[in-house]
Design a protein around this motif. Sequence first.
Motif, PDB file in Angstrom:
ATOM      1  N   ALA A   1       0.824  -1.205   0.000  1.00 20.59           N
ATOM      2  CA  ALA A   1       0.000   0.000   0.000  1.00 20.59           C
ATOM      3  C   ALA A   1       0.856   1.253   0.000  1.00 20.59           C
ATOM      4  O   ALA A   1       0.513   2.261  -0.629  1.00 20.59           O
ATOM      5  CB  ALA A   1      -0.937   0.002   1.208  1.00 20.59           C
ATOM      6  N   ALA A   2       1.959   1.202   0.711  1.00 16.22           N
ATOM      7  CA  ALA A   2       2.867   2.349   0.757  1.00 16.22           C
ATOM      8  C   ALA A   2       3.680   2.486  -0.519  1.00 16.22           C
ATOM      9  O   ALA A   2       4.354   3.497  -0.726  1.00 16.22           O
ATOM     10  CB  ALA A   2       3.803   2.221   1.959  1.00 16.22           C
ATOM     11  N   ASP A   3       3.612   1.461  -1.387  1.00 12.38           N
ATOM     12  CA  ASP A   3       4.413   1.439  -2.615  1.00 12.38           C
ATOM     13  C   ASP A   3       3.630   1.927  -3.825  1.00 12.38           C
ATOM     14  O   ASP A   3       4.208   2.341  -4.816  1.00 12.38           O
ATOM     15  CB  ASP A   3       4.917   0.008  -2.853  1.00 12.38           C
ATOM     16  N   GLY A   4       2.286   1.853  -3.767  1.00 18.14           N
ATOM     17  CA  GLY A   4       1.505   2.272  -4.927  1.00 18.14           C
ATOM     18  C   GLY A   4       0.018   2.135  -4.674  1.00 18.14           C
ATOM     19  O   GLY A   4      -0.425   1.395  -3.793  1.00 18.14           O
ATOM     20  N   SER A   5      -0.779   2.857  -5.474  1.00 22.69           N
ATOM     21  CA  SER A   5      -2.227   2.873  -5.266  1.00 22.69           C
ATOM     22  C   SER A   5      -2.870   1.516  -5.532  1.00 22.69           C
ATOM     23  O   SER A   5      -3.865   1.162  -4.910  1.00 22.69           O
ATOM     24  CB  SER A   5      -2.870   3.936  -6.155  1.00 22.69           C
ATOM     25  N   GLY A   6      -2.305   0.732  -6.472  1.00 21.62           N
ATOM     26  CA  GLY A   6      -2.855  -0.590  -6.742  1.00 21.62           C
ATOM     27  C   GLY A   6      -2.723  -1.514  -5.550  1.00 21.62           C
ATOM     28  O   GLY A   6      -3.661  -2.253  -5.204  1.00 21.62           O
ATOM     29  N   GLY A   7      -1.555  -1.466  -4.903  1.00 18.47           N
ATOM     30  CA  GLY A   7      -1.348  -2.280  -3.715  1.00 18.47           C
ATOM     31  C   GLY A   7      -2.260  -1.857  -2.577  1.00 18.47           C
ATOM     32  O   GLY A   7      -2.781  -2.705  -1.838  1.00 18.47           O
ATOM     33  N   ALA A   8      -2.485  -0.550  -2.420  1.00 18.44           N
ATOM     34  CA  ALA A   8      -3.352  -0.052  -1.347  1.00 18.44           C
ATOM     35  C   ALA A   8      -4.795  -0.504  -1.559  1.00 18.44           C
ATOM     36  O   ALA A   8      -5.481  -0.904  -0.616  1.00 18.44           O
ATOM     37  CB  ALA A   8      -3.278   1.470  -1.288  1.00 18.44           C
ATOM     38  N   GLN A   9      -5.245  -0.449  -2.803  1.00 19.96           N
ATOM     39  CA  GLN A   9      -6.611  -0.859  -3.117  1.00 19.96           C
ATOM     40  C   GLN A   9      -6.824  -2.325  -2.749  1.00 19.96           C
ATOM     41  O   GLN A   9      -7.850  -2.693  -2.169  1.00 19.96           O
ATOM     42  CB  GLN A   9      -6.852  -0.644  -4.610  1.00 19.96           C
ATOM     43  N   LEU A  10      -5.857  -3.180  -3.072  1.00 20.19           N
ATOM     44  CA  LEU A  10      -5.962  -4.598  -2.728  1.00 20.19           C
ATOM     45  C   LEU A  10      -5.828  -4.816  -1.223  1.00 20.19           C
ATOM     46  O   LEU A  10      -6.519  -5.663  -0.642  1.00 20.19           O
ATOM     47  CB  LEU A  10      -4.892  -5.395  -3.471  1.00 20.19           C
ATOM     48  N   ALA A  11      -4.940  -4.063  -0.593  1.00 16.65           N
ATOM     49  CA  ALA A  11      -4.729  -4.229   0.846  1.00 16.65           C
ATOM     50  C   ALA A  11      -6.003  -3.954   1.635  1.00 16.65           C
ATOM     51  O   ALA A  11      -6.310  -4.650   2.616  1.00 16.65           O
ATOM     52  CB  ALA A  11      -3.607  -3.307   1.316  1.00 16.65           C
ATOM     53  N   ILE A  12      -6.774  -2.938   1.226  1.00 10.28           N
ATOM     54  CA  ILE A  12      -8.050  -2.643   1.894  1.00 10.28           C
ATOM     55  C   ILE A  12      -8.977  -3.849   1.801  1.00 10.28           C
ATOM     56  O   ILE A  12      -9.596  -4.270   2.794  1.00 10.28           O
ATOM     57  CB  ILE A  12      -8.729  -1.415   1.251  1.00 10.28           C
ATOM     58  N   GLN A  13      -9.073  -4.424   0.618  1.00 10.40           N
ATOM     59  CA  GLN A  13      -9.979  -5.553   0.407  1.00 10.40           C
ATOM     60  C   GLN A  13      -9.538  -6.787   1.180  1.00 10.40           C
ATOM     61  O   GLN A  13     -10.369  -7.479   1.782  1.00 10.40           O
ATOM     62  CB  GLN A  13     -10.050  -5.874  -1.089  1.00 10.40           C
ATOM     63  N   PHE A  14      -8.232  -7.073   1.170  1.00  7.17           N
ATOM     64  CA  PHE A  14      -7.735  -8.228   1.911  1.00  7.17           C
ATOM     65  C   PHE A  14      -7.969  -8.055   3.407  1.00  7.17           C
ATOM     66  O   PHE A  14      -8.382  -9.001   4.103  1.00  7.17           O
ATOM     67  CB  PHE A  14      -6.244  -8.443   1.629  1.00  7.17           C
ATOM     68  N   ALA A  15      -7.729  -6.844   3.921  1.00  7.60           N
ATOM     69  CA  ALA A  15      -7.929  -6.597   5.351  1.00  7.60           C
ATOM     70  C   ALA A  15      -9.394  -6.813   5.728  1.00  7.60           C
ATOM     71  O   ALA A  15      -9.709  -7.463   6.735  1.00  7.60           O
ATOM     72  CB  ALA A  15      -7.489  -5.178   5.707  1.00  7.60           C
ATOM     73  N   ALA A  16     -10.309  -6.279   4.921  1.00  5.35           N
ATOM     74  CA  ALA A  16     -11.727  -6.423   5.217  1.00  5.35           C
ATOM     75  C   ALA A  16     -12.162  -7.883   5.157  1.00  5.35           C
ATOM     76  O   ALA A  16     -12.894  -8.366   6.026  1.00  5.35           O
ATOM     77  CB  ALA A  16     -12.549  -5.588   4.240  1.00  5.35           C
ATOM     78  N   ALA A  17     -11.698  -8.604   4.141  1.00  5.88           N
ATOM     79  CA  ALA A  17     -12.105  -9.996   3.969  1.00  5.88           C
ATOM     80  C   ALA A  17     -11.502 -10.914   5.022  1.00  5.88           C
ATOM     81  O   ALA A  17     -12.072 -11.957   5.343  1.00  5.88           O
ATOM     82  CB  ALA A  17     -11.706 -10.483   2.576  1.00  5.88           C
ATOM     83  N   LEU A  18     -10.360 -10.530   5.582  1.00  8.36           N
ATOM     84  CA  LEU A  18      -9.694 -11.336   6.604  1.00  8.36           C
ATOM     85  C   LEU A  18     -10.089 -10.926   8.019  1.00  8.36           C
ATOM     86  O   LEU A  18      -9.510 -11.404   8.999  1.00  8.36           O
ATOM     87  CB  LEU A  18      -8.170 -11.249   6.427  1.00  8.36           C
ATOM     88  N   GLY A  19     -11.049 -10.019   8.139  1.00  8.13           N
ATOM     89  CA  GLY A  19     -11.560  -9.646   9.458  1.00  8.13           C
ATOM     90  C   GLY A  19     -10.791  -8.551  10.152  1.00  8.13           C
ATOM     91  O   GLY A  19     -11.050  -8.264  11.328  1.00  8.13           O
ATOM     92  N   ARG A  20      -9.861  -7.905   9.471  1.00  8.73           N
ATOM     93  CA  ARG A  20      -9.089  -6.802  10.058  1.00  8.73           C
ATOM     94  C   ARG A  20      -9.733  -5.475   9.661  1.00  8.73           C
ATOM     95  O   ARG A  20      -9.181  -4.698   8.871  1.00  8.73           O
ATOM     96  CB  ARG A  20      -7.631  -6.878   9.601  1.00  8.73           C
ATOM     97  N   ILE A  21     -10.916  -5.216  10.203  1.00  7.17           N
ATOM     98  CA  ILE A  21     -11.721  -4.072   9.770  1.00  7.17           C
ATOM     99  C   ILE A  21     -11.047  -2.741  10.117  1.00  7.17           C
ATOM    100  O   ILE A  21     -11.061  -1.799   9.324  1.00  7.17           O
ATOM    101  CB  ILE A  21     -13.132  -4.129  10.393  1.00  7.17           C
ATOM    102  N   GLY A  22     -10.472  -2.667  11.316  1.00  8.37           N
ATOM    103  CA  GLY A  22      -9.777  -1.434  11.688  1.00  8.37           C
ATOM    104  C   GLY A  22      -8.659  -1.107  10.715  1.00  8.37           C
ATOM    105  O   GLY A  22      -8.504   0.050  10.297  1.00  8.37           O
ATOM    106  N   GLU A  23      -7.867  -2.122  10.350  1.00  4.62           N
ATOM    107  CA  GLU A  23      -6.794  -1.901   9.375  1.00  4.62           C
ATOM    108  C   GLU A  23      -7.356  -1.481   8.025  1.00  4.62           C
ATOM    109  O   GLU A  23      -6.756  -0.653   7.325  1.00  4.62           O
ATOM    110  CB  GLU A  23      -5.969  -3.179   9.219  1.00  4.62           C
TER     111      GLU A  23
END
Length: 541
Positions: free
Chosen positions: A438-460
Amino acid sequence: MIETLQVDLAHEPEFTLGRLCVSPTRRELMRDDGMREVTEHRVMQVLIVLAQARGDVITRDELVQACWNGRAVTDDAINRVISRLRKLAGGIGRGSFEISTVMKIGYRLIGSEAPGGFGDLTSAHVERRIPSGDVGRTLSGGTEIEATNAGGPVNRRGVVLGGAASFLALASGGPLLYRNLHHPAVPPEVQSLMAQARTMMFQANFDGLNQAAGLYRQVVALAPNYADGWGALAFTYSYSAHFRGREEGEALRSRARAAAARAMQFDARNGLAQAALAIIDPWHGNWRVSESMLRKALLHNPDNEVIANVQARILRMIGRYREAFDVLQEKQPRTLQPVTYASLITTLWGLGELEEMERYIERAASLYPSSFELWFQRFDIYLFIGRVDAAIAMLKNPEGRPSVSGAVLDYNVDVARAFESRAPQDIDRAMKVWSAQAADGSGGAQLAIQFAAALGRIGEAFVLADAFYFSRGFVVPDARFSGSSNYHLPDERETEFLFQPQTRAMRTDARFNRLTGMLGLERYWRESGIQPDFRTDQAHA
């Protein structure tokens, strides 16, 4: 049961309904005081079927047959269309018609007693259910109905010709006749270049857009008075501007405006030129203008799947996946290109139509196995729907995947392991890796949000979203990935994933309304009067 044939708006003539003039080809209702409103394709189809029934009850099955081509559709799909019709009846149609529900049977349209209530439905509307005793009756406008045999159905082609001819005579400035008069023939070389450019535009990647622009430039050099060439060039520039840096994006927008002006000099209703202007500004905050202008562009180019795909994308960005699916289904060509597959898969995923989605995924994989965008779309969805074994098998098959670096494989292996085990230590590892992305590019950040939500890390997920959209906590670089020439500026960043299944837990959190408010989505929903699917679903639950 009333006989119902499939409704094709392109061949349905205008008719009056109380104070309204209804134009199916333009999907427009115009009141006698000048008020106009454009509605959705499916809503117009249902209105026509109900109006043709002249007060008789139409069953839900008959609606499905006539308006959904007999496909299996959910009750929610029909309910949504009836709800939209009732909204029209209470707005522009107040005093002209009402929609009545006949419990456990279907619906009927109640027309006004005013002149023209049902009186000016033209021949094409009457022919579907004309009684045998009316053979030979003359309708308004002098059109005579003839049947091949007494009591049998009237030949549709013979009747529609009369209605269509009168419609063209009345609407000499309409899109169909206008385009016939203003679109010159072009040589085979130009036609070939147009076909090549269209193929490149549909490759679902930025390189394809660049190549399409080059081909369209050749088109207008060879045919400088060809409106469609200029319109396609304008659209390609305008769409490409959303994925470039600020300075280059503005240069592309300037070129798009100039090319659109040239197209409209030769064809004032050129659909692709109108679409180019509809999406010329950054996505955020311009959804309402873009959506409205794209609907108008589709009226003038009703069979253009390029415009349909970008309209569907806008609708997904504002959480209206059901309408996006309707748009795509109406404009779906026989042979789908990568971008159309990607759009349909995304839309079906957002609707939770998993079986249909997986059918499209498999078809796309068989036709375009090396497509980078389609491959990663399939990989991510497999993780989200629990098909982790299939996702891991994709990673392990070098012959069946696009060319990617070892590092890309490694951090996708990490997230796949987290989805497979759901062990806290594996999720911690995956989120550490993807927070770095996410800190490396907007594409990574977009995926990181989705992975965090799907893995139950809602705060992240919300922390990452604040950084992604508003540069809070840390700044997410504009480049999609490190070293990429594909950019996502803050006011261009995707919102459609916020309304998909993998982020459902975010939508049930109080912080989600704050997020959508800051993005301007709450204002859009309030001013448009149309709520996103997830809220209408909650209201019906």
